[in-house]
Motif scaffolding. Structure first.
Motif, PDB file in Angstrom:
ATOM      1  N   GLY A 134       0.821  -1.319   0.201  1.00 33.56           N
ATOM      2  CA  GLY A 134      -0.069  -0.082   0.141  1.00 33.56           C
ATOM      3  C   GLY A 134       0.778   1.638  -0.020  1.00 33.56           C
ATOM      4  N   HIS A 135       2.054   1.021   0.039  1.00 33.16           N
ATOM      5  CA  HIS A 135       3.107   2.368  -0.457  1.00 33.16           C
ATOM      6  C   HIS A 135       2.869   3.240  -1.580  1.00 33.16           C
ATOM      7  CE1 HIS A 135       4.738   1.350   3.454  1.00 33.16           C
ATOM      8  NE2 HIS A 135       5.078   0.222   3.138  1.00 33.16           N
ATOM      9  N   SER A 136       3.329   4.403  -1.557  1.00 28.70           N
ATOM     10  CA  SER A 136       3.462   5.136  -2.807  1.00 28.70           C
ATOM     11  C   SER A 136       4.684   5.121  -3.337  1.00 28.70           C
ATOM     12  CB  SER A 136       2.771   6.459  -2.435  1.00 28.70           C
ATOM     13  OG  SER A 136       1.476   6.438  -2.126  1.00 28.70           O
ATOM     14  N   VAL A 137       4.917   5.852  -4.613  1.00 27.33           N
ATOM     15  CA  VAL A 137       6.146   5.859  -5.263  1.00 27.33           C
ATOM     16  C   VAL A 137       6.332   7.242  -5.935  1.00 27.33           C
ATOM     17  CG1 VAL A 137       5.552   4.817  -7.432  1.00 27.33           C
ATOM     18  CG2 VAL A 137       7.904   4.401  -6.621  1.00 27.33           C
ATOM     19  N   ASP A 138       7.820   7.557  -6.305  1.00 29.95           N
ATOM     20  CA  ASP A 138       7.933   8.623  -7.043  1.00 29.95           C
ATOM     21  C   ASP A 138       8.382   8.085  -8.178  1.00 29.95           C
ATOM     22  OD1 ASP A 138       7.501  11.012  -5.541  1.00 29.95           O
ATOM     23  OD2 ASP A 138       9.626  11.217  -4.807  1.00 29.95           O
ATOM     24  N   ALA A 139       8.298   8.897  -9.540  1.00 26.84           N
ATOM     25  CA  ALA A 139       8.789   8.451 -10.697  1.00 26.84           C
ATOM     26  C   ALA A 139       9.480   9.612 -11.371  1.00 26.84           C
ATOM     27  CB  ALA A 139       7.590   8.021 -11.664  1.00 26.84           C
ATOM     28  N   THR A 140      10.433   9.614 -11.884  1.00 25.92           N
ATOM     29  CA  THR A 140      11.224  10.962 -12.403  1.00 25.92           C
ATOM     30  C   THR A 140      11.024  10.758 -13.858  1.00 25.92           C
ATOM     31  OG1 THR A 140      13.406   9.723 -12.536  1.00 25.92           O
ATOM     32  CG2 THR A 140      12.965  10.930 -10.669  1.00 25.92           C
ATOM     33  N   SER A 141      10.303   9.650 -14.631  1.00 25.42           N
ATOM     34  CA  SER A 141      10.362   9.774 -16.117  1.00 25.42           C
ATOM     35  C   SER A 141       9.029   9.001 -16.462  1.00 25.42           C
ATOM     36  CB  SER A 141      11.584   9.099 -16.713  1.00 25.42           C
ATOM     37  OG  SER A 141      11.614   7.768 -16.309  1.00 25.42           O
ATOM     38  N   GLY A 142       8.707   9.123 -17.702  1.00 32.19           N
ATOM     39  CA  GLY A 142       7.797   7.990 -18.357  1.00 32.19           C
ATOM     40  C   GLY A 142       8.244   6.493 -18.078  1.00 32.19           C
ATOM     41  N   PHE A 143       9.399   6.204 -18.136  1.00 37.38           N
ATOM     42  CA  PHE A 143       9.935   4.870 -18.057  1.00 37.38           C
ATOM     43  C   PHE A 143       9.650   4.259 -16.425  1.00 37.38           C
ATOM     44  CE2 PHE A 143      13.237   2.037 -16.407  1.00 37.38           C
ATOM     45  CZ  PHE A 143      12.783   0.713 -17.422  1.00 37.38           C
ATOM     46  N   GLU A 144       9.917   5.307 -15.505  1.00 43.73           N
ATOM     47  CA  GLU A 144       9.467   5.099 -14.282  1.00 43.73           C
ATOM     48  C   GLU A 144       7.967   5.041 -13.862  1.00 43.73           C
ATOM     49  OE1 GLU A 144      11.963   7.296 -11.480  1.00 43.73           O
ATOM     50  OE2 GLU A 144      13.691   6.271 -11.961  1.00 43.73           O
ATOM     51  N   ILE A 145       7.411   5.907 -14.502  1.00 41.14           N
ATOM     52  CA  ILE A 145       5.896   5.718 -14.381  1.00 41.14           C
ATOM     53  C   ILE A 145       5.415   4.283 -14.830  1.00 41.14           C
ATOM     54  CG2 ILE A 145       3.755   6.421 -15.190  1.00 41.14           C
ATOM     55  CD1 ILE A 145       4.755   9.452 -15.387  1.00 41.14           C
ATOM     56  N   LEU A 146       5.807   3.711 -15.956  1.00 40.75           N
ATOM     57  CA  LEU A 146       5.379   2.454 -16.598  1.00 40.75           C
ATOM     58  C   LEU A 146       6.004   1.321 -15.603  1.00 40.75           C
ATOM     59  CD1 LEU A 146       5.725   3.207 -20.264  1.00 40.75           C
ATOM     60  CD2 LEU A 146       3.764   3.121 -19.033  1.00 40.75           C
ATOM     61  N   ARG A 147       7.198   1.476 -15.213  1.00 39.74           N
ATOM     62  CA  ARG A 147       7.566   0.369 -14.310  1.00 39.74           C
ATOM     63  C   ARG A 147       6.941   0.331 -13.066  1.00 39.74           C
ATOM     64  NH1 ARG A 147      12.246  -2.326 -14.931  1.00 39.74           N
ATOM     65  NH2 ARG A 147      13.266  -3.236 -13.080  1.00 39.74           N
ATOM     66  N   ALA A 148       6.399   1.430 -12.328  1.00 38.45           N
ATOM     67  CA  ALA A 148       5.794   1.351 -11.267  1.00 38.45           C
ATOM     68  C   ALA A 148       4.342   0.675 -11.331  1.00 38.45           C
ATOM     69  CB  ALA A 148       5.401   2.895 -10.933  1.00 38.45           C
ATOM     70  N   ARG A 149       3.756   1.288 -12.764  1.00 39.71           N
ATOM     71  CA  ARG A 149       2.426   0.482 -13.070  1.00 39.71           C
ATOM     72  C   ARG A 149       2.660  -1.017 -13.310  1.00 39.71           C
ATOM     73  NH1 ARG A 149      -2.131   1.996 -12.290  1.00 39.71           N
ATOM     74  NH2 ARG A 149      -2.977   1.772 -14.187  1.00 39.71           N
ATOM     75  N   ALA A 150       3.856  -1.424 -13.850  1.00 32.67           N
ATOM     76  CA  ALA A 150       3.970  -2.925 -14.109  1.00 32.67           C
ATOM     77  C   ALA A 150       4.199  -3.569 -12.722  1.00 32.67           C
ATOM     78  CB  ALA A 150       5.088  -2.807 -14.858  1.00 32.67           C
ATOM     79  N   ALA A 151       4.805  -2.818 -11.568  1.00 33.15           N
ATOM     80  CA  ALA A 151       4.725  -3.332 -10.493  1.00 33.15           C
ATOM     81  C   ALA A 151       3.448  -3.421  -9.555  1.00 33.15           C
ATOM     82  CB  ALA A 151       5.804  -2.699  -9.548  1.00 33.15           C
TER      83      ALA A 151
END
Length: 124
Positions: free
Chosen positions: A59-76
């Motif tokens: 249930g934690h949250s995450v920072d993303a610094t790029s589109g790639f990291e946004i997609l990686r977070a979604r994949a996770a």
């Protein structure tokens, strides 16, 4: 087998550098921060999917610094509401991903406000 022997065996098997992460310890330490209003894991510190999946599942949250990291977070497994784009540089590809995924942004520079506002990327 003690910890030193285990580490030596892992180095023999996998070589160096070798990075090990104790997911239980990482989750326990993240849970300690629960008293704060907002805590987001900065995935640029360690973007491993196993860690990201564990944090998302807890249930934690995450920072993303790029589109790639946004997609990686979604994949996770992070829902868009628990991902925040935190950037000082906003390229077109990242902006497109943020808009498509409905991720809010924490912009590090005033000159990013206009292109972000014009994009329609700011979810309600």
């Amino acid at each position: 087998m003690n910890d030193d022997d285990l580490l030596r065996a892992l180095v023999r098997e996998h070589g160096t550098p070798l990075y090990l992460l104790d997911l239980d310890m990482a989750l326990e330490r993240a849970a300690r921060l629960g008293a704060f209003d907002t805590v987001r894991y900065a995935q640029k510190a360690h973007p491993g999917l196993a860690l990201l999946r564990a944090l998302a599942g807890a249930g934690h949250s995450v920072d993303a610094t790029s589109g790639f990291e946004i997609l990686r977070a979604r994949a996770a497994g992070f829902p868009a509401a628990r991902i925040e784009l935190a950037t000082d540089v906003l390229d077109r590809a990242t902006l497109e991903v943020a808009v498509r995924e409905g991720v809010r942004a924490n912009l590090g520079s005033a000159d990013l406000i206009e292109p972000y506002a014009e994009s329609g990327a700011h979810p309600e």
